[in-house]
Design a protein around this motif. Structure first.
Motif: not given
Length: 510
Positions: A447-451
């Motif tokens: 998982n990666l989270v982009m903002v």
């Protein structure tokens, strides 16, 4: 000059055939419809084990087309060498037996012999598809009695077969899948094919294998009840299960097609188990004043973990959720809550279409967490989609998206490039080795989270929130992010090869 008169009998045509035009049409229509039912249902049956990806769909379609081509060729060739009346019953009956056994065989293979799953899956599509596709040339042979009617007979039966295939496609996609479990569809179809075989046998007064095939169908039905891989609910898109957490009485995991999609504590919505969910919550907590209500839109619902969290920590928050699977929506309502009055409005709709319905500048927060298998639906990844996300956000609005990728993270890099094309400020959250902050470490992925936003977000506060929740994640922005993205392509509605860029992984949770 010599030649055959237009009324000449076709050489080799069976005399005194017993197939009238209506019976012939029914056989061709039904067998063609059955091929498409098997193809579509096979996609759903394999999704929990191979993923719901473009590659899986391409493989199943390719095998089905191979079966149609092989069956048509062999059926025509065999009909010229033997009496087709001896072949119709066995073709229908054997295909029915294989179809009825398919759910138990595939699920058992996936559990106990996954190395041969592709081979077994291919055979369960190829064998009945070829046998059913052989029906049309056999029936055509029986209907041809003179050269004068060749074009009419071939054209009529070809048209009837095409209409049957269309009917099978529409019936399965719009009716059967939404009302019956996959195993029920295949066992029912197998039963119909064996019954059809028995009727043909009776009419032809020939082959008598119906009792044995009936026993096979019954065995297939019984085996399905004990085969692994069962679902609590089969929705239009997923094999869904709700699994209780043995270590937490109120904990529930929503499993879709074998992948853990959401964890929900039905008594404590502030308990966030999955690390990526804790990361998204950290971003929101750092970006907006504590306790302030938000107007949020969620692309993908799952177990509604984030909407519940926002409702509990920011009273008065209004969350609109676009969840394409109405079956998942029902599971949320019936087995996971929440009840009415929580400010959560769930709509069974496609996320991209849901975005279009929102007013400009109407949202403080948009959360992207929609998945088909382990892949974000491609049409939610493009510049055009992100432009629509930016449109619905207000000046201080925030877009936060969960992604999954492995290997060289080609898809994640492309999505980061796409976000930077659309938003002024972009940050990437993940394991330091995955996001390029430790070049000597080989990325593992996950998982990666982009903002993304049009305003700056306090990175220090965001990192402190990540640390407080013990995620172990870091933040990459600026030159570090530019270097990590490299020459990754932009994703657009015209070119978004998400399935090809995405690196697969095992059946671990999200």
């Amino acid at each position: 000059m010599t030649g055959l008169p237009s009324s000449s009998v076709v050489e080799g045509a069976p005399r005194n055939h017993v197939l009238g035009p209506r019976v012939a049409a029914v056989l061709v229509f039904g067998s063609s419809a059955a091929v498409l039912v098997v193809e579509i249902v096979a996609l759903r049956l394999l999704a929990p084990y191979l993923g719901l990806t473009l590659e899986t769909s391409t493989m199943v379609i390719g095998i089905a087309l191979t079966a149609i081509a092989l069956g048509s060729w062999l059926g025509g060739r065999t009909a010229d060498q033997a009496d087709p009346r001896r072949l119709l019953g066995p073709s229908l009956g054997v295909s029915g037996a294989v179809v009825a056994l398919t759910p138990a065989v595939l699920r058992g293979t996936a559990e106990w012999a996954p190395a041969v799953l592709l081979l077994i899956a291919s055979l369960t599509i190829l064998v009945p598809g070829a046998l059913l596709s052989a029906v049309t040339p056999m029936v055509t042979k029986l209907r041809l009695t003179s050269l004068a009617e060749t074009g009419t007979v071939v054209g009529r039966l070809s048209g009837v077969g095409t209409v049957g295939a269309i009917f099978g496609t529409v019936l399965t996609g719009f009716v059967l899948v939404s009302r019956l479990p996959v195993s029920g569809i295949l066992i029912g179809l197998g039963t119909l094919l064996v019954v059809g075989s028995a009727l043909v046998e009776w009419r032809m007064r020939r082959w008598s294998g119906t009792p044995a095939l009936t026993l096979v169908v019954v065995a297939g039905g019984l085996a399905t009840t004990v085969a692994p891989g069962g679902c609590d609910v089969e929705t239009r898109y997923h094999c869904a299960r709700v699994v209780a957490d043995p270590g937490r009485d109120s904990g529930r995991t929503l499993v879709l097609d074998g992948v853990r999609h959401s964890y929900v504590d039905i008594d404590d919505p502030t308990f966030l188990k999955f690390r990526y969910v804790r990361a998204i919550a950290s971003v929101v907590d750092a970006a907006f004043p504590e306790g302030d209500p938000l107007t949020a839109h969620h692309l993908g619902g799952g177990g509604l973990t984030l909407p519940r969290y926002l409702a509990a920590t920011r009273p008065g928050t209004r969350s609109l959720v676009s969840e394409i699977d109405s079956g998942v929506v029902r599971i949320d309502r019936d087995r996971l809550g929440p009840g009415p009055g929580h400010g959560i409005d769930v709509r069974a709709e496609d996320g991209r279409l849901g975005l279009r319905r929102l007013d400009t500048g109407s949202r403080d927060l948009v959360v992207g967490d929609a998945f088909g298998g382990v892949s974000v639906p491609w049409h939610l990844t493009t510049v055009e989609a992100m432009t629509d996300v930016r449109r619905v956000l207000d000046e201080d609005g925030l877009y936060v998206a969960n992604l999954i990728d492995h290997g060289d993270l080609a898809f994640a890099r492309a999505e980061a490039a796409t976000l930077r094309e659309t938003f002024e400020h972009v940050a990437l959250l993940g394991e330091p080795g995955d996001i390029g902050l430790r070049p000597s470490v080989t990325p593992e992925g996950g998982n990666l989270v982009m903002v993304a936003s049009s305003r700056t977000v306090g990175l220090r506060a965001m990192q402190e929130a990540l640390d407080a929740r013990k995620t172990g994640w870091k933040i990459s922005t600026g030159d570090d992010l530019t270097s990590w993205i490299g020459d990754a392509p932009l994703l657009t509605d015209d070119y978004a090869p998400v399935d090809q860029l995405l690196q697969p992984y095992g059946q671990s949770g999200r």
